[in-house]
Design a protein around this motif. Structure first.
Motif, mmCIF file in Angstrom:
data_model
loop_
_atom_site.group_PDB
_atom_site.id
_atom_site.type_symbol
_atom_site.label_atom_id
_atom_site.label_comp_id
_atom_site.label_asym_id
_atom_site.label_seq_id
_atom_site.Cartn_x
_atom_site.Cartn_y
_atom_site.Cartn_z
ATOM 1 N N SER A 1 22.541 -42.901 61.175
ATOM 2 C CA SER A 1 22.873 -41.474 61.414
ATOM 3 C C SER A 1 23.549 -41.020 60.379
ATOM 4 O O SER A 1 24.268 -41.551 59.579
ATOM 5 C CB SER A 1 23.784 -41.502 62.886
ATOM 6 N N PRO A 2 23.830 -39.327 60.418
ATOM 7 C CA PRO A 2 24.350 -39.004 59.136
ATOM 8 C C PRO A 2 25.866 -38.815 59.694
ATOM 9 O O PRO A 2 26.736 -38.247 59.023
ATOM 10 C CB PRO A 2 23.967 -37.521 59.236
ATOM 11 N N CYS A 3 26.640 -39.398 60.638
ATOM 12 C CA CYS A 3 27.746 -39.448 61.140
ATOM 13 C C CYS A 3 28.585 -40.178 60.219
ATOM 14 O O CYS A 3 28.315 -41.216 59.725
ATOM 15 C CB CYS A 3 27.870 -40.067 62.622
ATOM 16 N N VAL B 1 29.718 -39.272 52.404
ATOM 17 C CA VAL B 1 30.249 -39.050 53.716
ATOM 18 C C VAL B 1 30.457 -37.526 53.967
ATOM 19 O O VAL B 1 29.941 -37.058 54.861
ATOM 20 C CB VAL B 1 31.506 -39.710 54.001
ATOM 21 N N ARG B 2 30.977 -36.950 52.950
ATOM 22 C CA ARG B 2 31.304 -35.495 53.061
ATOM 23 C C ARG B 2 30.031 -34.504 53.121
ATOM 24 O O ARG B 2 29.944 -33.744 53.896
ATOM 25 C CB ARG B 2 32.029 -35.011 51.869
ATOM 26 N N SER B 3 29.018 -35.028 52.283
ATOM 27 C CA SER B 3 27.891 -34.072 52.070
ATOM 28 C C SER B 3 26.955 -34.221 53.413
ATOM 29 O O SER B 3 26.133 -33.252 53.689
ATOM 30 C CB SER B 3 26.977 -34.715 50.963
ATOM 31 N N HIS B 4 27.095 -35.344 54.398
ATOM 32 C CA HIS B 4 26.238 -35.371 55.539
ATOM 33 C C HIS B 4 27.316 -35.050 56.813
ATOM 34 O O HIS B 4 26.422 -35.080 57.868
ATOM 35 C CB HIS B 4 25.665 -36.777 55.487
ATOM 36 N N ALA B 5 28.319 -34.678 56.594
ATOM 37 C CA ALA B 5 29.058 -34.564 57.756
ATOM 38 C C ALA B 5 29.131 -32.690 58.280
ATOM 39 O O ALA B 5 29.916 -32.457 58.974
ATOM 40 C CB ALA B 5 30.702 -34.845 57.459
ATOM 41 N N GLN B 6 28.337 -32.184 57.511
ATOM 42 C CA GLN B 6 27.980 -30.767 57.847
ATOM 43 C C GLN B 6 29.092 -29.943 57.734
ATOM 44 O O GLN B 6 30.031 -30.012 56.642
ATOM 45 C CB GLN B 6 27.293 -30.756 59.102
ATOM 46 N N GLU B 7 29.893 -29.426 58.729
ATOM 47 C CA GLU B 7 31.114 -28.674 58.510
ATOM 48 C C GLU B 7 32.173 -29.021 59.283
ATOM 49 O O GLU B 7 33.159 -28.843 59.475
ATOM 50 C CB GLU B 7 30.859 -27.061 59.081
ATOM 51 N N MET B 8 32.131 -30.568 59.301
ATOM 52 C CA MET B 8 33.284 -31.521 59.856
ATOM 53 C C MET B 8 34.691 -31.355 59.196
ATOM 54 O O MET B 8 34.534 -31.377 57.843
ATOM 55 C CB MET B 8 32.768 -32.723 60.296
ATOM 56 N N ASP B 9 35.742 -31.078 59.920
ATOM 57 C CA ASP B 9 37.033 -30.981 59.092
ATOM 58 C C ASP B 9 37.136 -32.607 58.472
ATOM 59 O O ASP B 9 36.760 -33.749 59.157
ATOM 60 C CB ASP B 9 37.984 -30.583 60.104
#
Length: 270
Positions: free
Chosen positions: A8-10, A218-226
């Motif tokens: 998953s992208p999580c 990690v950052r690039s697949h976390a969408q707009e997650m803080d």
């Protein structure tokens, strides 16, 4: 040598696999054809035998064991990591059986844990985990089971927790919660399967050695997650069980398989 790999992208998965996918470690001549999908899609694909290596929910493990074997590294188990049942307003737990409930996928561990806690609940609507909160807020359902980053954000949207399904599991079984694991297609040379397992472990060891740095993967697949939520996600779901199941982890999986058989035999978890 190339293998198809799905997770998953999580943040927990991208954190574990970053060094492997981006060759920050020596992959010993093995390449990967990457597929980033939500876990319910991966569960369905595993039932179809589509990928060589895949993250799955433990809830689907009994159905894919004829085609896959479980690896020791890369999974998500632990205590205090289970799904939550949430709603717009407090609802007595005795009334849950009559509620419309959003479930993040039919073959997920979240569904299995909900079924263990509420075996008589039948009004279930299955959807991608990211849509559960909105379904509750819109009134399309009365309550919903949330996983992943939604555990950290539901209160910000005015939602309330009815029960921690992970705590229920722990009280019932005394075991850590098996959420998701990594499976590899059967038929591979035993040495090759072990090499893949070792590479996943080395990838995580590399990530741990550089933490709290967050890789761009990690950052690039976390969408707009803080960023704080990304770290909370990793801190909760990535732990020593992700390096190796150990005896406690293996015991927990055995209990989950027994629970699956009992619920399935009673036509509760289908």
């Amino acid at each position: 040598m190339k293998f198809s790999l799905g997770f998953s992208p999580c943040p927990n998965d991208t954190f574990i696999f970053d060094a492997l996918i981006n060759k920050k470690i020596d992959t010993e001549g093995i390449d990967f054809d990457l597929h980033l999908e939500d876990v319910e899609t991966l569960n369905q694909w595993a039932m179809q035998g589509r990928l060589d290596i895949s993250k799955i929910s433990y809830g689907v493990l009994p159905l894919v064991l004829p085609q896959y074997e479980l690896l020791d590294a890369g999974g998500a188990l632990g205590k205090g990591v289970g799904p939550l049942l949430i709603s717009r307003r407090p609802i007595p737990l005795t009334a849950i059986n009559d509620c419309r409930i959003a479930i993040p996928g039919q073959r997920t561990t979240a569904h299995l844990l909900f079924s263990l806690a509420f075996p008589e609940a039948r009004k279930k609507e299955f959807m991608v985990f990211s849509g559960v909160e909105d379904a509750v807020l819109s009134g399309a359902v009365d309550c919903g089971v949330i996983i992943h980053e939604n555990r950290f954000t539901y209160q910000q949207r005015g939602l309330v927790k009815l029960i921690d399904l992970g705590e229920f599991w722990e009280r019932e079984t005394g075991a850590p919660i098996p959420l998701g694991g990594i499976v590899v297609r059967k038929g591979l040379d035993a040495g090759l399967a072990q090499k893949i397992n070792d590479l996943i472990r080395k990838s995580l060891e590399y990530a741990f050695s550089h933490y709290p740095q967050l890789p761009e993967f990690v950052r690039s697949h976390a969408q707009e997650m803080d960023e704080q939520v990304m770290r909370q996600h990793i801190d909760l779901y990535v732990n020593d069980y992700s390096l190796t199941l150990g005896e406690d982890g293996k015991k927990a999986i055995g209990i989950l398989l027994q629970t699956y058989e009992r619920l399935h035999a009673g036509a509760i978890f289908l």
